[in-house]
Design a protein around this motif. Structure first.
Motif, PDB file in Angstrom:
ATOM      1  N   PHE A  43       0.929  -1.265   0.039  1.00 46.77           N
ATOM      2  CA  PHE A  43      -0.048  -0.147   0.134  1.00 46.77           C
ATOM      3  C   PHE A  43       0.834   1.272   0.080  1.00 46.77           C
ATOM      4  N   THR A  44       2.057   1.200   0.873  1.00 43.23           N
ATOM      5  CA  THR A  44       2.849   2.374   0.774  1.00 43.23           C
ATOM      6  C   THR A  44       3.460   2.381  -0.634  1.00 43.23           C
ATOM      7  N   ALA A  45       4.021   1.322  -1.462  1.00 43.84           N
ATOM      8  CA  ALA A  45       4.484   1.400  -2.646  1.00 43.84           C
ATOM      9  C   ALA A  45       3.587   2.284  -3.741  1.00 43.84           C
ATOM     10  N   ASN A  46       2.091   1.517  -3.613  1.00 48.52           N
ATOM     11  CA  ASN A  46       1.018   2.231  -4.417  1.00 48.52           C
ATOM     12  C   ASN A  46       1.193   3.741  -4.074  1.00 48.52           C
ATOM     13  N   ALA A  47       1.235   4.189  -2.873  1.00 49.80           N
ATOM     14  CA  ALA A  47       1.020   5.769  -2.337  1.00 49.80           C
ATOM     15  C   ALA A  47       2.353   6.421  -2.977  1.00 49.80           C
ATOM     16  N   GLN A  48       3.488   5.815  -2.957  1.00 53.85           N
ATOM     17  CA  GLN A  48       4.718   6.395  -3.483  1.00 53.85           C
ATOM     18  C   GLN A  48       4.678   6.509  -5.076  1.00 53.85           C
ATOM     19  N   ARG A  49       3.699   5.752  -5.628  1.00 58.60           N
ATOM     20  CA  ARG A  49       3.394   5.614  -7.317  1.00 58.60           C
ATOM     21  C   ARG A  49       2.340   6.681  -7.520  1.00 58.60           C
ATOM     22  N   GLY A  50       1.695   7.467  -6.526  1.00 53.92           N
ATOM     23  CA  GLY A  50       1.076   8.566  -6.778  1.00 53.92           C
ATOM     24  C   GLY A  50      -0.491   8.353  -6.114  1.00 53.92           C
ATOM     25  N   ALA A  51      -0.614   7.060  -5.703  1.00 51.19           N
ATOM     26  CA  ALA A  51      -1.935   6.663  -5.564  1.00 51.19           C
ATOM     27  C   ALA A  51      -2.546   7.472  -4.076  1.00 51.19           C
ATOM     28  N   VAL A  52      -3.801   7.992  -4.423  1.00 53.34           N
ATOM     29  CA  VAL A  52      -4.437   8.652  -3.155  1.00 53.34           C
ATOM     30  C   VAL A  52      -5.839   7.784  -2.832  1.00 53.34           C
ATOM     31  N   VAL A  53      -6.031   6.664  -3.557  1.00 54.19           N
ATOM     32  CA  VAL A  53      -6.948   5.664  -3.363  1.00 54.19           C
ATOM     33  C   VAL A  53      -6.374   4.186  -3.377  1.00 54.19           C
ATOM     34  N   ASN A  54      -6.564   3.372  -2.493  1.00 57.99           N
ATOM     35  CA  ASN A  54      -6.227   2.076  -2.602  1.00 57.99           C
ATOM     36  C   ASN A  54      -7.513   1.108  -2.707  1.00 57.99           C
ATOM     37  N   ILE A  55      -7.542   0.207  -3.651  1.00 56.14           N
ATOM     38  CA  ILE A  55      -8.756  -0.599  -3.762  1.00 56.14           C
ATOM     39  C   ILE A  55      -8.187  -1.880  -3.270  1.00 56.14           C
ATOM     40  N   VAL A  56      -8.940  -2.609  -2.487  1.00 59.19           N
ATOM     41  CA  VAL A  56      -8.746  -4.033  -1.928  1.00 59.19           C
ATOM     42  C   VAL A  56      -9.928  -4.581  -2.518  1.00 59.19           C
ATOM     43  N   SER A  57      -9.793  -5.724  -3.417  1.00 56.59           N
ATOM     44  CA  SER A  57     -10.901  -6.454  -3.777  1.00 56.59           C
ATOM     45  C   SER A  57     -10.334  -8.037  -2.957  1.00 56.59           C
ATOM     46  N   ALA A  58     -11.611  -8.496  -2.423  1.00 56.15           N
ATOM     47  CA  ALA A  58     -11.413  -9.643  -1.530  1.00 56.15           C
ATOM     48  C   ALA A  58     -12.721 -10.732  -1.622  1.00 56.15           C
ATOM     49  N   SER A  59     -12.020 -12.036  -1.354  1.00 58.41           N
ATOM     50  CA  SER A  59     -13.003 -12.903  -0.778  1.00 58.41           C
ATOM     51  C   SER A  59     -12.496 -13.488   0.457  1.00 58.41           C
ATOM     52  N   TRP A  60     -12.829 -12.925   1.471  1.00 53.00           N
ATOM     53  CA  TRP A  60     -12.302 -12.930   2.816  1.00 53.00           C
ATOM     54  C   TRP A  60     -12.867 -14.291   3.313  1.00 53.00           C
ATOM     55  N   GLY A  61     -11.735 -15.067   4.095  1.00 50.19           N
ATOM     56  CA  GLY A  61     -12.104 -16.307   4.606  1.00 50.19           C
ATOM     57  C   GLY A  61     -12.972 -16.143   5.950  1.00 50.19           C
ATOM     58  N   SER A  62     -13.675 -16.846   6.210  1.00 49.07           N
ATOM     59  CA  SER A  62     -14.568 -16.598   7.542  1.00 49.07           C
ATOM     60  C   SER A  62     -14.019 -17.590   8.728  1.00 49.07           C
ATOM     61  N   GLY A  63     -14.228 -17.229   9.892  1.00 46.75           N
ATOM     62  CA  GLY A  63     -13.743 -17.687  11.093  1.00 46.75           C
ATOM     63  C   GLY A  63     -13.793 -16.646  12.193  1.00 46.75           C
ATOM     64  N   PRO A  64     -13.383 -17.087  13.391  1.00 46.51           N
ATOM     65  CA  PRO A  64     -13.391 -16.387  14.696  1.00 46.51           C
ATOM     66  C   PRO A  64     -12.473 -15.101  14.342  1.00 46.51           C
TER      67      PRO A  64
END
Length: 269
Positions: A156-177
């Motif tokens: 995410f820092t690398a993206n910001a250093q490349r000029g990103a002001v928005v980071n997109i995170v697409s996920a299929s997050w695993g369930s669990g406690p």
């Protein structure tokens, strides 16, 4: 810039998932969005074979997304699977790819950090990517990340250093406690780490729709959110499928970086 996050639940059928994408893309456009984010594994849900549906970026699935994006005048970000190189042992693999396409936009990102955790081994079937990816749309620069990547601040820092002001995170997050709480915490942490907006779009929770899942495949917990550069949750969903909207003002990023200059102050060790 108005953006939308489409928290959907995909299944095995690639054509059905594409129809679902088109439905939500049209709803996003009707709501005034210029960009809509879909989850990881939009092409096919985890827990199913991926090798038989992986296709190149100029294949029919991605090409249809481009057609939808062009028709609507909308940038679409969605997870798909592209062919990967065989493993050293000769085992065939795919790449876990995010496609970003629309007016003036054509980019793709291959997931760098593979989910070998909580009893699941993504690296058995997926070849990792190597490079950060950003793209420009609506006068803003966006960085791309996928699911388990959210646990690794350096991307995410690398993206910001490349000029990103928005980071997109697409996920299929695993369930669990505690997993849903970790997803929410990590999205907020990455926003503060980098003083960027974070668009955290996950698959909805199948259990909310009475869908039974088997095995350890990560099929989603929901809780998609838009987070400000100060870590404030601006908009969020719970477990059920849904579509949320948010307006991104780059002046908020400028303010955050003046008050909290973590990118300027950081040191490499």
């Amino acid at each position: 810039m108005r953006v939308a996050l489409a928290q959907v639940i995909t299944g095995r059928d690639v054509a059905d998932n594409l129809r679902l994408l088109e439905e939500y893309a049209r709803r996003a456009k009707d709501g005034g969005a210029e960009l809509v984010v879909f989850p990881e594994a939009m092409m096919r849900a985890f827990g199913n074979s991926l090798l038989d549906i992986a296709e190149p970026l100029d294949g029919p699935w991605a090409s249809r997304i481009r057609e939808i994006a062009a028709e609507l005048g909308l940038v679409i970000v969605a997870g798909m699977f592209t062919p990967g190189a065989d493993s050293e042992s000769g085992k065939p693999r795919v790449r876990n790819t995010l496609l970003a396409t629309g007016p003036g936009v054509e980019a793709s990102y291959d997931k760098i950090h593979l989910f070998d955790a909580f009893g699941f081994a993504e690296s058995d079937t997926v070849e990792s990517g190597t490079d950060p990816v950003t793209f420009d749309a609506g006068g803003l620069t966006f960085g791309l990340a996928t699911c388990y990547d959210v646990r690794f601040p350096a991307l995410f820092t690398a993206n910001a250093q490349r000029g990103a002001v928005v980071n997109i995170v697409s996920a299929s997050w695993g369930s669990g406690p505690g997993k849903a709480e970790q997803w929410q915490l990590l999205a907020r942490a990455r926003a503060v780490d980098t003083t960027t907006f974070v668009l955290a779009c996950g698959q909805g929770d199948p259990a909310t729709q009475g869908i039974e899942t088997k095995g350890s495949a990560p099929t989603g917990v929901g809780y998609s959110a838009v987070v400000s550069p100060f870590g404030q949750v601006l908009e969020a969903l719970e477990g059920e499928p849904g579509l949320l909207f948010a307006d991104l003002d780059p002046a908020v990023v400028d303010e955050a970086r003046q008050q909290l200059p973590v990118l300027a102050n950081r040191r490499d060790f």
